[in-house]
Design an enzyme around this catalytic site. Structure first.
Site, PDB file in Angstrom:
ATOM      1  N   SER A   2      -6.274  50.066  25.959  1.00 22.31           N
ATOM      2  CA  SER A   2      -7.075  49.980  27.177  1.00 22.31           C
ATOM      3  C   SER A   2      -6.728  48.720  27.948  1.00 22.31           C
ATOM      4  CB  SER A   2      -8.561  49.985  26.822  1.00 22.31           C
ATOM      5  OG  SER A   2      -8.906  51.171  26.176  1.00 22.31           O
ATOM      6  N   GLY A   3      -6.491  48.879  29.256  1.00 18.60           N
ATOM      7  CA  GLY A   3      -6.147  47.749  30.093  1.00 18.60           C
ATOM      8  C   GLY A   3      -4.671  47.460  30.197  1.00 18.60           C
ATOM      9  N   GLY A  28      -4.718  54.825  22.915  1.00 20.26           N
ATOM     10  CA  GLY A  28      -3.745  54.356  21.935  1.00 20.26           C
ATOM     11  C   GLY A  28      -4.369  54.095  20.578  1.00 20.26           C
ATOM     12  N   ASN A  68     -12.326  46.936  25.926  1.00 17.83           N
ATOM     13  CA  ASN A  68     -12.133  47.289  27.328  1.00 17.83           C
ATOM     14  C   ASN A  68     -13.448  47.793  27.893  1.00 17.83           C
ATOM     15  OD1 ASN A  68     -11.022  47.868  29.791  1.00 17.83           O
ATOM     16  ND2 ASN A  68     -10.056  49.762  29.153  1.00 17.83           N
ATOM     17  N   THR A  75      -3.244  54.074  33.650  1.00 16.81           N
ATOM     18  CA  THR A  75      -3.662  54.829  34.843  1.00 16.81           C
ATOM     19  C   THR A  75      -2.796  54.484  36.041  1.00 16.81           C
ATOM     20  OG1 THR A  75      -5.925  54.828  33.983  1.00 16.81           O
ATOM     21  CG2 THR A  75      -5.623  55.354  36.306  1.00 16.81           C
ATOM     22  N   SER A 116     -12.781  52.173  29.079  1.00 12.45           N
ATOM     23  CA  SER A 116     -11.865  52.864  28.174  1.00 12.45           C
ATOM     24  C   SER A 116     -12.045  54.369  28.297  1.00 12.45           C
ATOM     25  CB  SER A 116     -12.123  52.424  26.729  1.00 12.45           C
ATOM     26  OG  SER A 116     -11.312  53.155  25.838  1.00 12.45           O
ATOM     27  N   SER A 117     -10.921  55.087  28.417  1.00 11.23           N
ATOM     28  CA  SER A 117     -10.972  56.553  28.474  1.00 11.23           C
ATOM     29  C   SER A 117     -11.231  57.091  27.080  1.00 11.23           C
ATOM     30  CB  SER A 117      -9.647  57.111  29.005  1.00 11.23           C
ATOM     31  OG  SER A 117      -9.397  56.654  30.310  1.00 11.23           O
ATOM     32  N   GLU A 176      -6.094  52.379  17.508  1.00 12.63           N
ATOM     33  CA  GLU A 176      -7.232  51.457  17.487  1.00 12.63           C
ATOM     34  C   GLU A 176      -7.453  50.928  16.082  1.00 12.63           C
ATOM     35  OE1 GLU A 176     -10.700  53.240  19.112  1.00 12.63           O
ATOM     36  OE2 GLU A 176      -9.953  53.262  21.176  1.00 12.63           O
TER      37      GLU A 176
END
Length: 1425
Positions: free
Chosen positions: A154-155, A432, A205, A159, A208-209, A434
């Site tokens: 995340s980050g 991704g 994040n 996107t 986060s998706s 984790e």
């Protein structure tokens, strides 16, 4: 690998991961290296990796070009390129993108897209456009669909990278149809909607998706874009009902809570009030406003094309899910049953049913019961509390998942997809790998998905390696493929995989995470990838490709269970909202056999993952690995440890490992000869081609296992290091030879320079010596000349000094003689002045002595006269009781006169109003009678119809005797009503005549009453004049009492206590109040004759309209029960008062001329006060209820003049009633209603009830005030005197202000402050109006003033300076408490302490600076001045 002295190596470091070092010493098993910071470290050979000293400063654009393809080489190559804003790097065909955290517009303009259009991958510098162009060209050439997998944590910029890929594909592909928006714009416009419903805050994040997104861009045969579609995978459903600390639920819930009016409409408040949101204390995100994000989400819905009705239904569902989470269960009456816990849960149940537009009873039955289908029929089974909670959570997760799927489907309809397209490019954006401190079921599923994707990635990398070898004609058959299939088998293999064992444990209701962990370790204890934690019996560790991850199994079973319950589907499909029922059109399979079907979250996750892998396997993959350089989101900051962890999780280092398994070092022949040709100079001059020359060099160095391709040489791992070491040896020997020749040249050059410098130095020294001799001779000649002129100047100076000294001596002698003469003259004048002043002082002293004697004689005479006057004043003070009795008599006479005047005036007003009311009622009754006549006719028809229906029911229900009897009674009542209606029709004509006659009488009475009013007004003016005269007499008496009291205080405050106690002002209840007195309160309602003069009963019984309130007599007991129970408050309004008023209004009791309901209500309130008066919260509760009920009556009853009728009470009570009436004149402050006021014509019982309620309100107020005084009396008696530790010894009193005030106070005053605080909080909790609170606090402080002042006068030991300082500090505490309470509730309470403040000021008067008597009088008692 062996290292020699001077070799450049990489050394492991805890902070920097890897750091540069140089070998300075080589031992048998250890190597000593020096870091760049100068630190010496001894490590083994295995912990060092070779480093290329000739590496380019800007790094290489392709990792395969690195001399040493190892972990630190990859890491520092990315760091060097990132420092130069080169954020893209290749690793073969894999693109690594490092987030710059800043805008780089020059990289993404149209010119840059034009440059990469049609260019082969690798010809230009790395770029995301190059990967997108390669996928587009491969699709057009091969006719096969492509996929671009964008991964990273995340980050990391996934996107933004996806957006750039779609931007480039839109540029090269265009759009087949004419559309104002591109595909990129349409997909990105839906991003706020998907982020609101699919993104959440995690530990790393804020956005986060929590789902995988696969965007398919579809092309036609000509390569033009024909459509697009969004596919979602692996939504984290368990987050809806359960979140961890420092995380958040999905953004849409918090946006709804901050939506303002919409939140109020759906009864949604702060997130902390909902169970699904308050499991974590994080409610807001830094720099993000939930209200603004809600507006963006609404705008995205409008852009996507979701109608306003569907939007409202969506947010109704979200609010319904939040209310569902607040439903709590408690054990029911039956065994293993459950029911709603309390009123709060019932409210949320009602709101959830209202929002979902279904039946509340059906929703409760669905949550608390289950139906089981058997051969004999359906069986209803009750659920216990844990099962009901699980069912509630399952309903919330199912509802949210269906809503998310509907949103994705609607977005696809808006974007427009081409179902006939055969070529497409898919862009996958998925979470991704984790690894946190605490890893649960969600991390297990995410890492399982990344293992699958990593296997696909490894296969692709290995395939690219094979392609490279095949193009170069390299033998690669023996290269081993590195695979992670063993980890996938551990997780998903049947029947002993982790998912299979988890599903098996979830099938049994009594299984726990301990039993699951035990079964897991028993079945897979020999697996090399699975480990058991040492300090936990239930945790397990899996060795993933990115490292080891420890999972906590505490919530594995709960999060894996996902029951598809038939009752839930039936409930929501029966919703009156078409949107909600449309989400549940399909029912689960095998619904006929079971009420609910077990559905495993992990199994469904595995199926969705398998479908995704099948989609990816059918396409040609391209990989983009996004890397987040630092956790602070700042530009130009590169954290090595974080990037290295992401490279491992992203599989980049795994790709390096695959490359190391084959030939990791690949060099073009020209590059190889440029670097290593110097080691075989004998072959350079000969005419060999590059391939042959390379082979000869390698054979000369005796290397094996290398491969010669068409254009490159392929070397095994470690061979390039050997070549570098041999090259360094050749370079070292050449360097030594060059150094020797260079050092010889430098030595000769230095000798020649030293010889020339010596000759030049000698010549300079000789010249300096000659110049110094010449300078000495010139100095001798100059010195002789200077001496001659110096001697002449000194002689002249001596002569001038003697001459000036003679002049000074002569002037001094003359000055001394003149000063002596002047001093004699001055002494003579001073002696004359002293003699004159001595004679004047002697005469003045004699005059002052005579004047002092005269004043002493006058003082003695005046003192004798003052003592005589004091004796007279004391005798007058003893007669103060008689004065008080006279004053009380005058007060009673004044009260009687005012009472009579008010009663006569209001009787006139009431009589006039009654006449007007009766006249209007007679006119209305005529109209009502006509309407009743018409209604009677219609009622006869209705009754005939009812008769027919009753006959039909009698025929059908003959067997039921009770129902038959009831029907017969009903028939009799109907017949009686028919007869009554017929008689009423006959009496209507007679009634009309009587009403007209009464109307004429009332008009005559009105004219008579007008004459009486004029007479009473004249009489009222006379009484008012008498009243003014009595007030003047009272004021004169008060002034005399006041003067006597002040004289007594000034003469002897300790000897005239009784006199002062008798002359306290009347606002302190007419005298000194003893702290031990107790008043006995009788819980009886005052009789109406004390408060209301009986009204003339002019109307006959035939003139009173018949009201059907008697029908409600059976509900009186229920109303009395509501009074005896504590119903609390709703929105700041007392529920009991509202219920009483609504019942009386519904029963039309105010219009009744005879009723007992008012007496019953007053008796019930008195009973509650008498029984529960010992409870502290009863009196404030009923003070709030009675004041609210009084407010409603004051507002809605027409005859409100009776409410202000004075009663025969003391002056304090009359003042309370008057101010209470003023406070209740604005009832809107209490009830919060402004519109819809309906006036009711009150009869005599209603007016009497208002007076009784007023008396009851005054009584409750008095009880509450007396209770407070009773609680404070013992505390005040104990804390009037300062503690011994606080007193200062006599004679040693500090003259500094504020010294004694800093002594610690006694605990009694802290108890008083705590009691006042608790009392005020209790009044606020019962929503007592501010007027009553202000009045109570004012009277309490008046009582405190009296008690302290009396104790101070009656106890001589308290009249000391130290005690004055103590009470002064206490008064400061009380003043601070009043300031905290604010003026709205404190009022003028501080002024009530005026007398004790004046007394304390008198005690500490010597602490202040010296003042005159007039200043002291002004400060302490302004009345005396």
């Amino acid at each position: 690998m062996s290292f020699r002295r001077g070799a450049n190596v990489w050394l492991e470091d805890k902070d920097l991961a890897w750091m540069e070092a140089e070998v300075v010493e080589v031992r048998e098993k250890l190597v000593v290296a020096v870091t760049a910071q100068g630190k010496r470290v001894s490590v083994s050979h295995e912990k060092l990796l070779p480093r290329d000293p000739d590496a380019e400063h800007g790094g290489v654009d392709d990792m395969t070009k690195l001399t040493y393809l190892n972990e630190p080489g990859v890491l520092y190559n990315l760091a060097r390129r990132y420092a130069l804003n080169e954020i893209y790097t290749y690793t073969g065909s894999i693109l690594i993108a490092v987030n710059p955290f800043t805008k780089l517009p020059h990289l993404y303009n149209e010119h840059m897209m034009e440059q990469y259009k049609g260019v082969r991958l690798g010809e230009l510098s790395p770029h995301v456009f190059a990967v997108a162009d390669a996928s587009y060209r491969a699709m057009m050439i091969e006719g096969r669909s492509q996929s671009i997998l964008v991964s990273g944590e995340s980050g990391a910029g996934k996107t933004e990278t996806t957006k750039l890929i779609m931007q480039y594909l839109t540029y090269v592909g265009g759009r087949a149809s004419i559309d104002s928006r591109t595909v990129e714009q349409q997909v990105l416009e839906s991003n706020p909607l998907l982020e609101a419903f699919g993104n959440a805050r995690t530990v790393r994040n804020d956005n986060s998706s929590r789902f995988g997104k696969f965007v398919e861009i579809q092309f036609n045969a000509t390569g033009r874009i024909s459509g697009a579609a969004i596919r979602t995978y692996l939504l984290e459903r368990s987050r809806v009902v359960q979140i961890s600390d420092r995380e958040r639920n999905y953004h849409c819930f918090y946006q709804l809570c901050a939506s303002g009016k919409d939140a109020e409409k759906y009864k949604v408040g702060h997130p902390s009030t909902f169970h699904y949101l308050n499991q974590s204390k994080t409610y807001e995100l830094d720099g993000i406003s939930s209200a603004q994000e809600y507006v963006k989400t609404r705008r995205a819905m409008d852009i996507v094309g979701i109608s306003s009705s569907d939007q409202e239904a969506i947010f109704r569902i979200l609010a319904g899910i939040l209310h569902l989470g607040n439903i709590e269960f408690s054990p029911g009456f039956e065994h293993d049953s459950s029911t709603v816990n309390d009123a709060r849960s019932k409210f949320h149940l009602q709101m959830a049913a209202k929002l979902l537009m279904c039946s509340p009873n059906l929703l409760l039955a669905t949550l608390c019961t289950r139906s089981i289908q058997t051969l004999e029929g359906s069986i209803i089974k009750a659920l216990d509390c844990p099962a009901a909670v699980a069912g509630r959570d399952a309903l919330a997760k199912t509802l949210y998942a269906r809503l998310f799927d509907w949103l994705v489907e609607n977005i696809n309809k808006s974007v427009g997809q081409d179902l006939d397209s055969k070529m497409q490019i898919g862009v996958l954006d998925i979470y991704g790998f984790e690894c946190f401190k605490s890893n649960s079921f969600e991390q297990f599923c995410i890492n399982f998905a990344n293992e699958k994707l990593q296997q696909h990635f490894n296969e692709h990398v290995f395939k690219m390696e094979q392609e490279e070898y095949r193009n170069e004609d390299i033998n690669w058959s023996y290269i081993e493929f590195i695979d992670n299939q063993d980890v996938l088998d551990l997780i998903e293999k049947k029947p002993i995989g982790i998912i299979s064992l988890l599903d098996e444990a979830c099938m049994f209701p009594k299984s726990t995470h301990e039993s699951f962990s035990m079964k897991l370790f028993q079945s897979l204890r020999n697996h090399e990838r699975l480990e058991k934690e040492k300090f936990s019996e239930t945790d397990f560790t899996i060795s993933h490709y990115a490292g080891k991850v420890t999972y906590q199994t505490d919530s594995f079973l709960d999060k894996n269970r996902d029951y598809v319950i038939l009752e839930h589907c039936n409930l929501l499909s029966s919703s009156k909202c078409y949107f909600i029922s449309g989400l549940f059109t399909s029912f689960p399979e095998d619904a006929s056999r079971s009420s609910y079907k077990f559905s495993s979250v992990s199994s469904r996750f595995k199926q969705q993952l398998q479908a995704l892998m099948e989609t990816l396997n059918s396409t040609e993959p391209h990989y983009v690995r996004c890397v987040k350089p630092n956790s602070l989101n700042r530009p130009q900051k590169f954290e090595n440890q974080s990037v290295l962890h992401q490279l491992r999780c992203g599989g980049v280092l795994e790709a390096v490992r695959i490359s190391l398994a084959g030939y990791p070092t690949r060099r073009m022949y020209s590059e190889f000869l440029d670097r290593f040709g110097l080691m075989a100079l004998e072959y350079i001059d000969e005419s060999f081609n590059e391939k042959t020359l390379t082979e000869k060099i390698l054979k000369k160095l005796k290397l094996e296992n290398f491969q010669l391709g068409r254009t490159k040489v392929f070397l095994r791992a470690g061979q390039i290091a050997y070549l570098d070491s041999r090259r360094n040896e050749v370079l070292d020997s050449a360097a030594r030879l060059v150094q020797g020749r260079f050092q010889t040249f430098i030595a000769r050059k230095e000798f020649v320079q030293a010889r020339g410098a010596t000759v030049a130095l000698q010549a300079y020294c000789r010249g300096c010596l000659a110049r110094s001799i010449y300078a000495m001779r010139r100095q001798e000649a100059a010195s002789l000349l200077i001496q001659k002129y110096a001697r002449r100047w000194l002689s002249r100076q001596t002569f001038e000094r003697f001459y000036s000294a003679a002049l000074v001596i002569q002037s001094s002698v003359r000055s001394f003689t003149a000063c002596k003469k002047f001093a004699c003259i001055r002494e003579r004048k001073a002696a004359m002045l002293i003699q004159a002043r001595w004679r004047m002082w002697k005469r003045r002293a004699l005059f002052q002595q005579h004047r002092h004697a005269v004043i002493s004689i006058q003082c003695a005479w005046r003192q004798k006269f003052a003592r005589r006057e004091l004796r007279k004043l004391r005798m007058a003070a003893n007669e103060a009781g008689a004065l008080r009795e006279a004053k009380n008599k005058l007060e009673h006479q004044l009260e009687d006169l005012t009472l009579r005047i008010t009663i006569e005036k209001r009787l006139r007003v009431v009589a006039e109003e009654a006449k007007h009311i009766e006249v209007s009622k007679f006119q209305k009754s005529l109209e009502l009678l006509h309407s009743e006549l018409n209604a009677a006719k219609l009622a006869t028809v209705d009754e005939r119809i009812k008769n027919s229906t009753l006959l039909f029911e009698i025929d059908t229900l003959r067997k039921d005797k009770e129902i038959l009897q009831f029907g017969l009674k009903r028939m009799g009542e109907i017949k009686d009503e028919n007869l009554f209606l017929k008689n009423s029709m006959e009496s209507l004509a007679k009634r009309n005549m009587e009403l007209e006659h009464n109307l004429q009488k009332s008009q005559n009475d009105c004219s008579k009453t007008l004459k009486k009013l004029q007479e009473t007004e004249e009489r009222f003016s006379e009484l008012q004049q008498n009243l003014h005269s009595l007030e003047e007499k009272l004021s004169n008496l008060q002034e005399e009492n006041h003067i006597l009291r002040l004289n007594a205080i000034h003469q002897s405050p300790l000897n005239s206590l009784a006199l002062v106690r008798k002359h306290l002002p009347e606002k302190y209840s007419g005298g000194v109040i003893s702290p031990n007195t107790r008043e006995k309160h009788v819980f009886e309602t005052p009789t109406p004759t004390k408060y209301l003069v009986s009204l003339p009963q002019t109307m006959s019984s035939t003139q009173r309209p018949s009201i059907s309130y008697e029908r409600h007599e059976e509900n009186y007991e229920l109303l009395i029960g509501c009074i005896k129970e504590t119903l609390g408050f709703k929105d700041g309004k007392p529920v009991a008062a509202c219920i009483i008023y609504r019942c009386l209004l519904q029963w039309r009791a105010f219009e009744a001329e005879r009723t007992t309901v008012f007496d019953n209500i007053i008796e019930a309130i008195n009973d509650v006060l008498q029984l529960d008066c010992e409870y502290e919260d009863v009196l404030p509760y009923w003070l709030s209820n009675t004041s609210a009920l009084m407010c409603l009556l004051q507002r809605n009853l027409r005859s409100n003049g009776f409410l202000q009728t004075p009663n025969r009470r003391s002056v304090g009570s009359a003042g309370l009633t008057g101010r209470m009436a003023q406070a209740l004149r604005s009832p809107l402050k209490l009830m919060g209603h402004e519109d819809g006021i309906s006036y009711v014509d009150a009869k005599y019982p209603a007016i009497l009830f208002k007076q009784q309620l007023t008396a009851c309100l005054e009584k409750i107020f008095g009880l509450l005030r007396d209770n407070v005084k009773r609680e404070l009396s013992p505390l005040l008696s104990q804390c009037i005197q300062a503690p011994k530790s606080n007193r200062t010894p006599t004679g040693r009193t500090s003259k500094l202000p504020g010294v004694s005030a800093q002594q610690p106070l006694k605990a009694h005053w802290e108890c008083i402050i705590e009691f006042l605080n608790s009392f005020l909080v209790e009044l606020h909790q019962n929503y007592v109006p501010s007027f009553f609170i202000r009045k109570l606090i004012t009277q309490v402080f008046s009582f405190i003033n009296i008690q302290l002042f009396n104790s101070l006068l009656l106890r001589r030991e308290c009249c000391t300076f130290s005690n004055g300082e103590y009470i002064k500090s206490v008064l400061a505490m009380l003043e601070k408490w009043l300031a905290d309470v604010t003026e709205e509730f404190a009022g003028t309470s501080w002024h009530e302490l005026n007398y004790i403040r004046q007394a304390v000021g008198f005690l500490v008067i010597h602490q202040k600076k010296r003042k005159t008597l007039e200043e002291i009088r002004q400060d302490l008692c302004p009345v005396c001045s």
